[in-house]
Design a protein around this motif. Structure first.
Motif, PDB file in Angstrom:
ATOM      1  N   VAL A 174      28.004  65.363  -4.670  1.00 28.82           N
ATOM      2  CA  VAL A 174      28.624  64.170  -3.654  1.00 28.82           C
ATOM      3  C   VAL A 174      29.518  64.743  -2.912  1.00 28.82           C
ATOM      4  CG1 VAL A 174      29.436  61.855  -3.915  1.00 28.82           C
ATOM      5  CG2 VAL A 174      27.629  62.315  -5.020  1.00 28.82           C
ATOM      6  N   HIS A 175      30.976  64.983  -3.699  1.00 29.79           N
ATOM      7  CA  HIS A 175      31.921  65.751  -2.987  1.00 29.79           C
ATOM      8  C   HIS A 175      31.398  66.851  -2.156  1.00 29.79           C
ATOM      9  CE1 HIS A 175      34.207  63.292  -6.234  1.00 29.79           C
ATOM     10  NE2 HIS A 175      35.114  63.276  -5.167  1.00 29.79           N
ATOM     11  N   ALA A 176      30.682  67.746  -2.590  1.00 27.07           N
ATOM     12  CA  ALA A 176      30.371  68.960  -1.761  1.00 27.07           C
ATOM     13  C   ALA A 176      29.594  68.534  -0.341  1.00 27.07           C
ATOM     14  CB  ALA A 176      29.409  69.772  -2.406  1.00 27.07           C
ATOM     15  N   SER A 177      29.250  67.132  -0.404  1.00 23.70           N
ATOM     16  CA  SER A 177      28.331  66.735   0.837  1.00 23.70           C
ATOM     17  C   SER A 177      29.458  66.681   2.228  1.00 23.70           C
ATOM     18  CB  SER A 177      27.784  65.656   0.605  1.00 23.70           C
ATOM     19  OG  SER A 177      28.359  64.412   0.493  1.00 23.70           O
ATOM     20  N   VAL A 178      30.876  66.620   1.848  1.00 29.29           N
ATOM     21  CA  VAL A 178      31.661  66.355   2.990  1.00 29.29           C
ATOM     22  C   VAL A 178      32.006  67.444   3.654  1.00 29.29           C
ATOM     23  CG1 VAL A 178      33.983  65.490   3.386  1.00 29.29           C
ATOM     24  CG2 VAL A 178      32.876  64.608   1.323  1.00 29.29           C
ATOM     25  N   THR A 179      32.198  67.516   4.944  1.00 25.62           N
ATOM     26  CA  THR A 179      32.080  68.548   5.983  1.00 25.62           C
ATOM     27  C   THR A 179      33.511  68.629   6.605  1.00 25.62           C
ATOM     28  OG1 THR A 179      31.197  67.430   7.706  1.00 25.62           O
ATOM     29  CG2 THR A 179      29.783  68.613   6.337  1.00 25.62           C
ATOM     30  N   VAL A 180      33.833  69.612   7.309  1.00 22.52           N
ATOM     31  CA  VAL A 180      35.106  69.398   8.268  1.00 22.52           C
ATOM     32  C   VAL A 180      34.785  68.552   9.276  1.00 22.52           C
ATOM     33  CG1 VAL A 180      36.459  71.080   9.727  1.00 22.52           C
ATOM     34  CG2 VAL A 180      35.754  72.011   7.378  1.00 22.52           C
ATOM     35  N   ARG A 181      33.631  68.291   9.801  1.00 21.72           N
ATOM     36  CA  ARG A 181      33.111  67.583  10.994  1.00 21.72           C
ATOM     37  C   ARG A 181      33.553  66.189  10.527  1.00 21.72           C
ATOM     38  NH1 ARG A 181      27.728  68.057  14.028  1.00 21.72           N
ATOM     39  NH2 ARG A 181      28.887  70.015  14.509  1.00 21.72           N
ATOM     40  N   ALA A 185      36.462  63.890  12.213  1.00 22.01           N
ATOM     41  CA  ALA A 185      36.166  62.507  12.882  1.00 22.01           C
ATOM     42  C   ALA A 185      36.800  61.411  12.239  1.00 22.01           C
ATOM     43  CB  ALA A 185      34.601  62.187  12.496  1.00 22.01           C
ATOM     44  N   ALA A 186      36.931  61.321  10.817  1.00 24.21           N
ATOM     45  CA  ALA A 186      38.114  60.460  10.236  1.00 24.21           C
ATOM     46  C   ALA A 186      39.309  60.485  10.795  1.00 24.21           C
ATOM     47  CB  ALA A 186      38.044  60.521   8.796  1.00 24.21           C
ATOM     48  N   GLU A 192      47.076  58.789  12.359  1.00 19.87           N
ATOM     49  CA  GLU A 192      48.362  58.475  11.496  1.00 19.87           C
ATOM     50  C   GLU A 192      48.354  58.750   9.995  1.00 19.87           C
ATOM     51  OE1 GLU A 192      51.219  58.718  13.183  1.00 19.87           O
ATOM     52  OE2 GLU A 192      50.001  58.959  14.933  1.00 19.87           O
ATOM     53  N   ALA A 193      47.043  58.713   9.646  1.00 15.82           N
ATOM     54  CA  ALA A 193      46.723  58.535   8.443  1.00 15.82           C
ATOM     55  C   ALA A 193      46.600  60.092   7.526  1.00 15.82           C
ATOM     56  CB  ALA A 193      45.373  57.995   8.010  1.00 15.82           C
ATOM     57  N   LEU A 194      47.264  60.301   6.339  1.00 16.72           N
ATOM     58  CA  LEU A 194      47.596  61.404   5.610  1.00 16.72           C
ATOM     59  C   LEU A 194      45.981  61.493   4.967  1.00 16.72           C
ATOM     60  CD1 LEU A 194      50.936  61.246   3.617  1.00 16.72           C
ATOM     61  CD2 LEU A 194      50.155  62.419   6.027  1.00 16.72           C
ATOM     62  N   VAL A 195      45.432  62.843   4.739  1.00 11.54           N
ATOM     63  CA  VAL A 195      44.196  62.902   4.288  1.00 11.54           C
ATOM     64  C   VAL A 195      44.363  63.613   2.779  1.00 11.54           C
ATOM     65  CG1 VAL A 195      42.259  64.405   4.438  1.00 11.54           C
ATOM     66  CG2 VAL A 195      43.348  63.549   6.625  1.00 11.54           C
ATOM     67  N   LEU A 196      43.632  62.697   2.090  1.00  9.77           N
ATOM     68  CA  LEU A 196      43.771  63.131   0.325  1.00  9.77           C
ATOM     69  C   LEU A 196      42.471  63.353   0.079  1.00  9.77           C
ATOM     70  CD1 LEU A 196      46.192  59.911  -0.635  1.00  9.77           C
ATOM     71  CD2 LEU A 196      47.021  62.055   0.537  1.00  9.77           C
ATOM     72  N   TYR A 252      41.217  54.412   4.252  1.00  3.67           N
ATOM     73  CA  TYR A 252      39.849  54.469   4.990  1.00  3.67           C
ATOM     74  C   TYR A 252      39.127  55.429   4.002  1.00  3.67           C
ATOM     75  CZ  TYR A 252      43.214  52.846   8.373  1.00  3.67           C
ATOM     76  OH  TYR A 252      44.198  52.181   8.996  1.00  3.67           O
ATOM     77  N   PRO A 253      37.835  55.614   3.918  1.00  3.99           N
ATOM     78  CA  PRO A 253      37.028  56.571   3.508  1.00  3.99           C
ATOM     79  C   PRO A 253      36.951  57.608   4.283  1.00  3.99           C
ATOM     80  CG  PRO A 253      35.667  54.685   4.245  1.00  3.99           C
ATOM     81  CD  PRO A 253      37.021  54.382   4.210  1.00  3.99           C
ATOM     82  N   LEU A 254      36.955  58.974   3.952  1.00  6.42           N
ATOM     83  CA  LEU A 254      36.766  60.274   4.684  1.00  6.42           C
ATOM     84  C   LEU A 254      35.419  60.029   5.256  1.00  6.42           C
ATOM     85  CD1 LEU A 254      38.149  63.853   3.729  1.00  6.42           C
ATOM     86  CD2 LEU A 254      36.012  63.275   4.724  1.00  6.42           C
ATOM     87  N   SER A 255      34.547  59.512   4.124  1.00  4.53           N
ATOM     88  CA  SER A 255      32.906  59.700   4.635  1.00  4.53           C
ATOM     89  C   SER A 255      32.229  58.681   3.757  1.00  4.53           C
ATOM     90  CB  SER A 255      32.575  61.064   4.319  1.00  4.53           C
ATOM     91  OG  SER A 255      30.892  61.082   4.456  1.00  4.53           O
ATOM     92  N   LYS A 256      31.360  57.952   4.298  1.00  5.30           N
ATOM     93  CA  LYS A 256      30.260  57.079   3.839  1.00  5.30           C
ATOM     94  C   LYS A 256      29.617  57.905   2.520  1.00  5.30           C
ATOM     95  CE  LYS A 256      27.004  56.465   7.474  1.00  5.30           C
ATOM     96  NZ  LYS A 256      26.520  55.477   8.354  1.00  5.30           N
ATOM     97  N   LYS A 257      29.497  59.093   2.904  1.00  6.45           N
ATOM     98  CA  LYS A 257      28.743  59.816   1.942  1.00  6.45           C
ATOM     99  C   LYS A 257      29.185  60.096   0.550  1.00  6.45           C
ATOM    100  CE  LYS A 257      28.590  63.382   4.737  1.00  6.45           C
ATOM    101  NZ  LYS A 257      28.212  64.544   5.495  1.00  6.45           N
ATOM    102  N   ILE A 258      30.316  59.636   0.373  1.00  9.89           N
ATOM    103  CA  ILE A 258      31.021  60.049  -1.011  1.00  9.89           C
ATOM    104  C   ILE A 258      31.080  58.740  -1.906  1.00  9.89           C
ATOM    105  CG2 ILE A 258      32.943  61.057  -2.326  1.00  9.89           C
ATOM    106  CD1 ILE A 258      34.128  61.586   0.474  1.00  9.89           C
ATOM    107  N   LEU A 259      29.596  58.606  -2.195  1.00  2.00           N
ATOM    108  CA  LEU A 259      29.155  57.368  -3.086  1.00  2.00           C
ATOM    109  C   LEU A 259      28.299  57.918  -4.228  1.00  2.00           C
ATOM    110  CD1 LEU A 259      28.915  54.335  -3.618  1.00  2.00           C
ATOM    111  CD2 LEU A 259      26.651  54.539  -2.132  1.00  2.00           C
ATOM    112  N   CYS A 260      28.882  57.969  -5.538  1.00  2.70           N
ATOM    113  CA  CYS A 260      28.146  58.399  -6.874  1.00  2.70           C
ATOM    114  C   CYS A 260      27.007  57.646  -7.163  1.00  2.70           C
ATOM    115  CB  CYS A 260      29.266  58.762  -7.709  1.00  2.70           C
ATOM    116  SG  CYS A 260      28.304  59.406  -9.092  1.00  2.70           S
TER     117      CYS A 260
END
Length: 309
Positions: A174-181, A185-186, A192-196, A252-260
């Motif tokens: 799930v976490h590994a599915s997140v990409t730089v793209r 995009a986020a 202005e948002a920090l990325v955590l 804001y979610p970084l990606s809607k793919k991060i759903l376990c």
């Protein structure tokens, strides 16, 4: 029943059955609200030892309930949904690691807590995402085999460069599915948002984040930060929980793919049904482990708590 009515019934059944409910932070809001203990896997590992109840009902995945049973062997431990597993925990088995240990006996085997009890029996120390760097630094041996998550392992290697850390190919799909793209995009949408992010994300994503850390670390950072907007790079539920707890900030979610999907298997009705089963008027899935397995698997958990506490 409404959600509120079901929650009230669950609170009643908890008292009636003398059951403590432990819920991982990735659980839905309505479950977190009725839990006695909530948090990431490290916090819940410690909480499991301090439970003052006859029964523990775990809302999470199988390896977490196993850990609770290992740390509280005198209590009955139940998993709210018996189908809730963890793909990462099931990627490697004891035979594979035993073969590597035989070939490289001088390496200390460090296992992410997201592993089965059987695999833990051949490991030297457990870690969680919140304690991994601290524990690996504290290990006297400089030669380490880190399993199973190579992304978290890469994060540890970068933070403990003085040690020889061998990694195997494994991790959280799930976490590994997140990409730089996804990150770009986020960030374009919320400049202005920090990325955590969680260090189970691939290194290319983790390196571009403003903060990388455990679930608890991400939540604490967001709560304490003076910033007002955050892109959350871990399970979608964390952005929701943070929004409830910090209504004056934006998440804001970084990606809607991060759903376990395994974490989302457990529902409030599952908790209700399990408590009825514990009370003798239904079925509940109990974690059963023989004494030898508990003793063998718990050694690396105890070492984790000794080095990370």
């Amino acid at each position: 029943m409404t959600v509120y009515q079901l929650q009230q019934e669950i609170l009643r059944l908890k008292k009636e059955t003398n059951t403590a409910v432990l819920a991982h932070s990735y659980q839905a809001r309505e479950i977190v609200e009725i839990a006695d203990f909530t948090g990431d896997s490290y916090k819940l590992s410690v909480d499991a030892m301090n439970v003052n109840a006859d029964n523990i009902l775990f809302c999470g995945v199988h390896f977490m309930a196993e850990t609770a049973k290992m740390l509280s062997p005198d209590k009955r431990v139940f998993l709210a949904n018996k189908l809730a597993g963890c793909p990462m925990a099931e990627q490697m088995d004891a035979d594979i690691i035993s073969q590597i240990k035989a070939a490289e006996p001088d390496r200390t085997v460090v296992a992410y807590i997201n592993t089965t009890a059987s695999l833990k029996t051949v490991c030297d120390v457990c870690v969680t995402s919140s304690s991994a760097v601290k524990i690996v630094k504290a290990i006297e041996n400089d030669r380490i085999l880190f399993i199973p998550d190579c992304n978290l392992g890469d994060y540890v290697k970068k933070n403990v460069p003085e040690k020889d850390i061998k990694l195997l190919q494994g991790g959280c799909p799930v976490h590994a599915s997140v990409t730089v793209r996804d990150l770009e995009a986020a960030k374009a949408e919320h400049p202005e948002a920090l990325v955590l992010v969680h260090p189970e994300c691939v290194p290319a994503v983790t390196e571009r984040a403003d903060y990388a850390g455990s679930t608890s670390g991400i939540m604490n950072f967001a709560k304490q930060s003076a910033n007002r907007e955050f892109i959350i790079g871990t399970e979608l539920s964390i952005a929701e929980h943070l929004q409830y707890e910090c209504p004056d900030k934006k998440f804001y979610p970084l990606s809607k793919k991060i759903l376990c999907p395994n974490m989302k298997l457990t529902t409030l009705p599952d908790v209700y049904s399990a408590l009825k089963g514990i009370g003798g008027t239904g079925e509940a899935f109990e974690i059963l482990m023989d004494d030898q397995l508990i003793i063998s698997a718990r050694k690396c958990i105890d070492e984790m708590i000794r080095l990370g506490g």
